[in-house]
Design a protein around this motif. Structure first.
Motif, PDB file in Angstrom:
ATOM      1  N   GLN A 230     -70.676   8.350  -6.274  1.00 48.62           N
ATOM      2  CA  GLN A 230     -69.597   8.157  -7.153  1.00 48.62           C
ATOM      3  C   GLN A 230     -70.172   8.982  -8.193  1.00 48.62           C
ATOM      4  OE1 GLN A 230     -70.014   4.306  -8.841  1.00 48.62           O
ATOM      5  NE2 GLN A 230     -67.652   4.194  -8.028  1.00 48.62           N
ATOM      6  N   THR A 231     -68.989   9.608  -9.208  1.00 53.62           N
ATOM      7  CA  THR A 231     -68.998  10.654 -10.379  1.00 53.62           C
ATOM      8  C   THR A 231     -68.353   9.322 -11.026  1.00 53.62           C
ATOM      9  OG1 THR A 231     -67.164  11.135 -10.384  1.00 53.62           O
ATOM     10  CG2 THR A 231     -69.287  12.829  -9.654  1.00 53.62           C
ATOM     11  N   THR A 232     -68.936   8.971 -12.707  1.00 55.70           N
ATOM     12  CA  THR A 232     -68.402   8.337 -13.707  1.00 55.70           C
ATOM     13  C   THR A 232     -66.535   8.799 -13.751  1.00 55.70           C
ATOM     14  OG1 THR A 232     -69.853   8.565 -14.954  1.00 55.70           O
ATOM     15  CG2 THR A 232     -68.284   7.277 -16.037  1.00 55.70           C
ATOM     16  N   GLU A 233     -65.806   9.355 -13.397  1.00 52.35           N
ATOM     17  CA  GLU A 233     -64.922  10.415 -12.901  1.00 52.35           C
ATOM     18  C   GLU A 233     -64.081   9.535 -11.679  1.00 52.35           C
ATOM     19  OE1 GLU A 233     -60.838  10.182 -13.925  1.00 52.35           O
ATOM     20  OE2 GLU A 233     -62.225  10.883 -15.537  1.00 52.35           O
ATOM     21  N   LEU A 234     -64.715   9.079 -10.993  1.00 48.81           N
ATOM     22  CA  LEU A 234     -64.469   8.664  -9.702  1.00 48.81           C
ATOM     23  C   LEU A 234     -63.888   6.643  -9.785  1.00 48.81           C
ATOM     24  CD1 LEU A 234     -66.261  10.567  -7.068  1.00 48.81           C
ATOM     25  CD2 LEU A 234     -63.671   9.974  -6.897  1.00 48.81           C
ATOM     26  N   LEU A 235     -65.393   6.235 -10.593  1.00 43.73           N
ATOM     27  CA  LEU A 235     -64.666   4.741 -11.013  1.00 43.73           C
ATOM     28  C   LEU A 235     -63.965   4.870 -11.858  1.00 43.73           C
ATOM     29  CD1 LEU A 235     -66.365   2.625 -11.566  1.00 43.73           C
ATOM     30  CD2 LEU A 235     -67.709   3.030 -13.123  1.00 43.73           C
ATOM     31  N   LEU A 236     -63.907   5.686 -12.716  1.00 45.10           N
ATOM     32  CA  LEU A 236     -61.915   5.468 -13.856  1.00 45.10           C
ATOM     33  C   LEU A 236     -60.766   5.402 -12.732  1.00 45.10           C
ATOM     34  CD1 LEU A 236     -63.788   7.265 -16.708  1.00 45.10           C
ATOM     35  CD2 LEU A 236     -63.470   4.794 -16.680  1.00 45.10           C
ATOM     36  N   GLU A 237     -61.107   6.856 -12.111  1.00 45.09           N
ATOM     37  CA  GLU A 237     -59.594   6.697 -10.649  1.00 45.09           C
ATOM     38  C   GLU A 237     -59.902   6.042 -10.627  1.00 45.09           C
ATOM     39  OE1 GLU A 237     -56.292   8.506  -9.814  1.00 45.09           O
ATOM     40  OE2 GLU A 237     -57.739   9.210 -11.134  1.00 45.09           O
ATOM     41  N   ASP A 238     -61.115   4.829  -9.693  1.00 41.29           N
ATOM     42  CA  ASP A 238     -60.978   3.984  -9.302  1.00 41.29           C
ATOM     43  C   ASP A 238     -59.503   2.771  -9.900  1.00 41.29           C
ATOM     44  OD1 ASP A 238     -61.751   4.345  -6.265  1.00 41.29           O
ATOM     45  OD2 ASP A 238     -63.777   3.643  -7.224  1.00 41.29           O
ATOM     46  N   ILE A 239     -60.543   2.338 -11.425  1.00 42.97           N
ATOM     47  CA  ILE A 239     -59.662   1.846 -11.595  1.00 42.97           C
ATOM     48  C   ILE A 239     -58.520   1.514 -12.806  1.00 42.97           C
ATOM     49  CG2 ILE A 239     -60.362   0.201 -14.425  1.00 42.97           C
ATOM     50  CD1 ILE A 239     -62.747   1.570 -14.832  1.00 42.97           C
ATOM     51  N   ARG A 240     -57.985   3.214 -12.551  1.00 38.42           N
ATOM     52  CA  ARG A 240     -56.793   3.305 -12.830  1.00 38.42           C
ATOM     53  C   ARG A 240     -55.740   2.929 -11.818  1.00 38.42           C
ATOM     54  NH1 ARG A 240     -59.182   8.164 -14.586  1.00 38.42           N
ATOM     55  NH2 ARG A 240     -59.725   8.000 -16.847  1.00 38.42           N
ATOM     56  N   MET A 284     -71.767   5.090 -16.627  1.00 38.19           N
ATOM     57  CA  MET A 284     -70.801   4.466 -16.238  1.00 38.19           C
ATOM     58  C   MET A 284     -69.862   3.291 -16.349  1.00 38.19           C
ATOM     59  SD  MET A 284     -72.326   5.560 -12.025  1.00 38.19           S
ATOM     60  CE  MET A 284     -70.994   5.913 -11.403  1.00 38.19           C
ATOM     61  N   PHE A 285     -70.724   1.669 -16.434  1.00 36.83           N
ATOM     62  CA  PHE A 285     -70.297   0.583 -17.227  1.00 36.83           C
ATOM     63  C   PHE A 285     -70.181   0.316 -18.104  1.00 36.83           C
ATOM     64  CE2 PHE A 285     -70.483  -3.384 -18.820  1.00 36.83           C
ATOM     65  CZ  PHE A 285     -70.314  -4.257 -18.036  1.00 36.83           C
ATOM     66  N   ILE A 286     -70.347   1.021 -18.796  1.00 38.96           N
ATOM     67  CA  ILE A 286     -69.552   1.560 -20.062  1.00 38.96           C
ATOM     68  C   ILE A 286     -68.798   2.340 -20.235  1.00 38.96           C
ATOM     69  CG2 ILE A 286     -70.273   2.889 -23.225  1.00 38.96           C
ATOM     70  CD1 ILE A 286     -73.120   1.655 -22.928  1.00 38.96           C
ATOM     71  N   ALA A 287     -68.004   3.670 -19.578  1.00 37.61           N
ATOM     72  CA  ALA A 287     -67.097   3.947 -19.609  1.00 37.61           C
ATOM     73  C   ALA A 287     -65.619   2.994 -19.558  1.00 37.61           C
ATOM     74  CB  ALA A 287     -66.943   5.014 -18.670  1.00 37.61           C
ATOM     75  N   ALA A 288     -66.413   2.478 -17.976  1.00 35.32           N
ATOM     76  CA  ALA A 288     -65.553   1.872 -17.390  1.00 35.32           C
ATOM     77  C   ALA A 288     -65.020   0.492 -18.198  1.00 35.32           C
ATOM     78  CB  ALA A 288     -66.263   1.047 -15.477  1.00 35.32           C
ATOM     79  N   ASP A 289     -65.842  -0.320 -19.051  1.00 35.12           N
ATOM     80  CA  ASP A 289     -65.635  -1.555 -19.658  1.00 35.12           C
ATOM     81  C   ASP A 289     -64.592  -1.030 -20.797  1.00 35.12           C
ATOM     82  OD1 ASP A 289     -66.380  -4.259 -21.217  1.00 35.12           O
ATOM     83  OD2 ASP A 289     -66.127  -2.408 -22.442  1.00 35.12           O
ATOM     84  N   THR A 290     -64.641   0.177 -21.518  1.00 36.06           N
ATOM     85  CA  THR A 290     -63.782   1.323 -22.325  1.00 36.06           C
ATOM     86  C   THR A 290     -62.243   1.543 -21.656  1.00 36.06           C
ATOM     87  OG1 THR A 290     -65.981   2.396 -23.489  1.00 36.06           O
ATOM     88  CG2 THR A 290     -63.533   3.001 -24.261  1.00 36.06           C
ATOM     89  N   LEU A 291     -62.149   2.082 -21.222  1.00 39.88           N
ATOM     90  CA  LEU A 291     -60.669   2.095 -20.308  1.00 39.88           C
ATOM     91  C   LEU A 291     -60.148   0.651 -19.873  1.00 39.88           C
ATOM     92  CD1 LEU A 291     -59.224   3.850 -18.836  1.00 39.88           C
ATOM     93  CD2 LEU A 291     -60.371   3.728 -16.290  1.00 39.88           C
ATOM     94  N   LEU A 292     -60.960   0.189 -19.254  1.00 38.98           N
ATOM     95  CA  LEU A 292     -60.305  -1.400 -19.223  1.00 38.98           C
ATOM     96  C   LEU A 292     -59.292  -2.037 -20.524  1.00 38.98           C
ATOM     97  CD1 LEU A 292     -62.612  -2.653 -16.777  1.00 38.98           C
ATOM     98  CD2 LEU A 292     -60.596  -2.638 -16.065  1.00 38.98           C
ATOM     99  N   ALA A 293     -60.567  -1.863 -21.358  1.00 37.86           N
ATOM    100  CA  ALA A 293     -59.676  -2.639 -22.593  1.00 37.86           C
ATOM    101  C   ALA A 293     -58.737  -1.834 -23.655  1.00 37.86           C
ATOM    102  CB  ALA A 293     -61.209  -2.533 -23.915  1.00 37.86           C
ATOM    103  N   GLU A 294     -59.191  -0.016 -23.364  1.00 38.72           N
ATOM    104  CA  GLU A 294     -57.265   0.311 -23.694  1.00 38.72           C
ATOM    105  C   GLU A 294     -56.248   0.401 -22.257  1.00 38.72           C
ATOM    106  OE1 GLU A 294     -60.078   4.669 -24.898  1.00 38.72           O
ATOM    107  OE2 GLU A 294     -59.219   4.290 -22.623  1.00 38.72           O
TER     108      GLU A 294
END
Length: 470
Positions: A230-240, A284-294
């Motif tokens: 899993q990459t950070t981008e895959l995690l962010l894509e999961d959130i989207r 990875m977590f901080i990137a996810a937290d940032t995206l969710l806040a945005e």
């Protein structure tokens, strides 16, 4: 009168205090903590035979915040990271268990456990509750409504896998009052899902989430970060993807590599390598937290976000703030008043005792009178916001001043910041919140009780071994 400040000097004077409080890592995003296991002090062990006395005491108390947990310990599939898998699905055994669960609910009613309480949250957990048939789901929900009173806004959550929840089961849940579904998605990526033992492809998962969300109920999903491949981008894509499906809330968990899980054993044998370190996982977590806040998600805790205004994650909030939890089933724990207890791990023993009109408790303990203070402090850590003014209800101590040395250290590490009389966790602090929680609880117990003696340390060590055996 307790000299909190003097007692705390023993904590700040520990040889390992600097390691416990945290040190700067090699990069700005890293922190380094010595591992700290927290076992509540001043807990009096009691035999499970005292469970009926506990129920009687609770029945005599007035209305209090109370939740109900219903454990369904069966799964159709075993996830590669899971070390709790015990009961594969077998229709006869599941039916036998359901009948025992119904008998247990009747017994609790007869003991007066529900008489003065209105349940604020009910949680079907597992295992995988969606292995139940529509008839079994209906039977449990009908029994629940017949024996207990629920608040008008009671949160009724049903955990499910994607592949188990067919139209008939979904309707049985909805007809019985389920208003919140929790799906262990873990990842939408088909390849990653298959590596975890999840059979459904991404398209099937999104279709199911959209189907359930269209019923105007809350849909919650779990995602895991730190999965192999899993990459950070895959995690962010999961959130989207989750946001596009109309989910109401999301839990984000770091992969826990359990030694007894298939994944843990494969890593131990060298069959699989695991290369993620703390820096990578924190990023990875901080990137996810940032995206969710945005995206406008509200952080209800350090690992749960709400996308709908009415999503409260009320069961988890109650559990983590010291509310009563009535536990039904085997291999699960509860809390009533100053008692915490663990139900029997043996399913056959549970079935036998339930039909005999016994509350099948394996072991229990009476907590100290300071339990509520400590639980509120822990709940604030879970929420990522320390508000010491709220602790005045439970203690006359100035906890903000007493804990100032460690709070200032965490400010230097970028884990929290002070605002409007509160200490709020940064994204980095949310990532490390479990370590912060253990340190604060340990420090608070030093202040309340002083330095633990040798006998108490030995007792805590034994309790820790028992906890790990579970």
């Amino acid at each position: 009168m307790t000299d909190y400040a003097k007692n705390l000097q023993d904590f700040y004077g520990r040889e390992d205090y600097a390691l416990l409080a945290g040190q700067q890592g090699e990069t700005a995003i890293e922190a380094s903590f010595k591992e700290l296991t927290y076992i509540p002090r001043k807990t009096t062990p009691l035999p499970g035979l005292m469970a009926e006395k506990m129920l009687k005491e609770f029945a005599g108390q007035g209305a209090q915040p109370t939740a109900l947990y219903l454990h369904i310990p069966f799964c159709n599939l075993r996830c590669s990271y899971c070390s709790f898998y015990r009961n594969p699905f077998e229709a006869e055994q599941v039916e036998e268990y359901v009948q025992a669960l119904l008998a247990e609910l009747e017994h609790l009613e007869q003991q007066g456990v529900f008489a003065k309480q209105k349940l604020e949250a009910v949680f079907f957990g597992g295992g995988t509750p969606s292995v139940l048939s529509p008839q079994q789901v209906s039977a449990i929900l009908q029994k629940l409504h017949s024996v207990a009173k629920l608040t008008e806004d009671c949160e009724l959550t049903f955990e499910s896998s994607i592949y188990d929840l067919d139209a008939d089961k979904l309707n049985a849940c909805l007809d019985g009052g389920i208003n919140r579904f929790s799906f262990g998605v873990q990842s939408f990526d088909t390849q990653l899902r298959r590596s975890l033992g999840r059979l459904n492809a991404k398209e099937e998962v999104t279709a199911k989430l959209e189907e359930v969300a269209a019923k105007d109920v809350k849909v919650i999903i779990d995602l895991i970060y730190g999965l192999n491949g899993q990459t950070t981008e895959l995690l962010l894509e999961d959130i989207r993807t989750a946001l596009a499906c109309g989910v109401s809330g999301m839990d984000l968990y770091k992969l826990q590599i359990m030694p007894k899980s298939p994944l843990g054993q494969a890593i131990a044998k060298g069959n699989i390598s695991y290369a993620y370190n703390d820096r990578m996982l924190a990023e990875m977590f901080i990137a996810a937290d940032t995206l969710l806040a945005e995206q406008g998600a509200r952080a209800l805790s350090c690992c749960h976000w709400a996308m709908r205004e009415d999503e409260r994650s009320h069961y988890n909030t109650l559990v983590k703030s010291g509310a009563n939890v009535i536990a039904c089933g085997t291999a699960c724990g509860g809390h009533l008043g100053l008692y915490k207890y663990m139900k029997t791990m043996d399913r056959a023993d549970y079935v036998k005792k339930s039909h005999a009109g016994q509350y099948a408790v394996m072991g229990m303990g009476r907590l100290s009178e300071q339990y509520h203070l400590l639980d509120k402090l822990s709940g604030q850590c879970d929420a990522g916001c320390l508000d010491f003014a709220l602790l005045k209800r439970y203690s006359d101590a100035d906890w903000q001043q007493l804990l100032k040395p460690v709070l200032e250290q965490w400010e230097l590490l970028g884990l929290l910041y002070s605002m409007d009389g509160q200490y709020r966790f940064t994204a980095k602090g949310k990532y490390y919140y479990r370590q912060l929680d253990r340190v604060l609880l340990t420090a608070a117990e030093y202040a309340l009780y002083g330095k633990p003696g040798l006998m108490e340390q030995a007792g805590q060590k034994m309790m820790g071994l028992m906890k790990n055996m579970k």
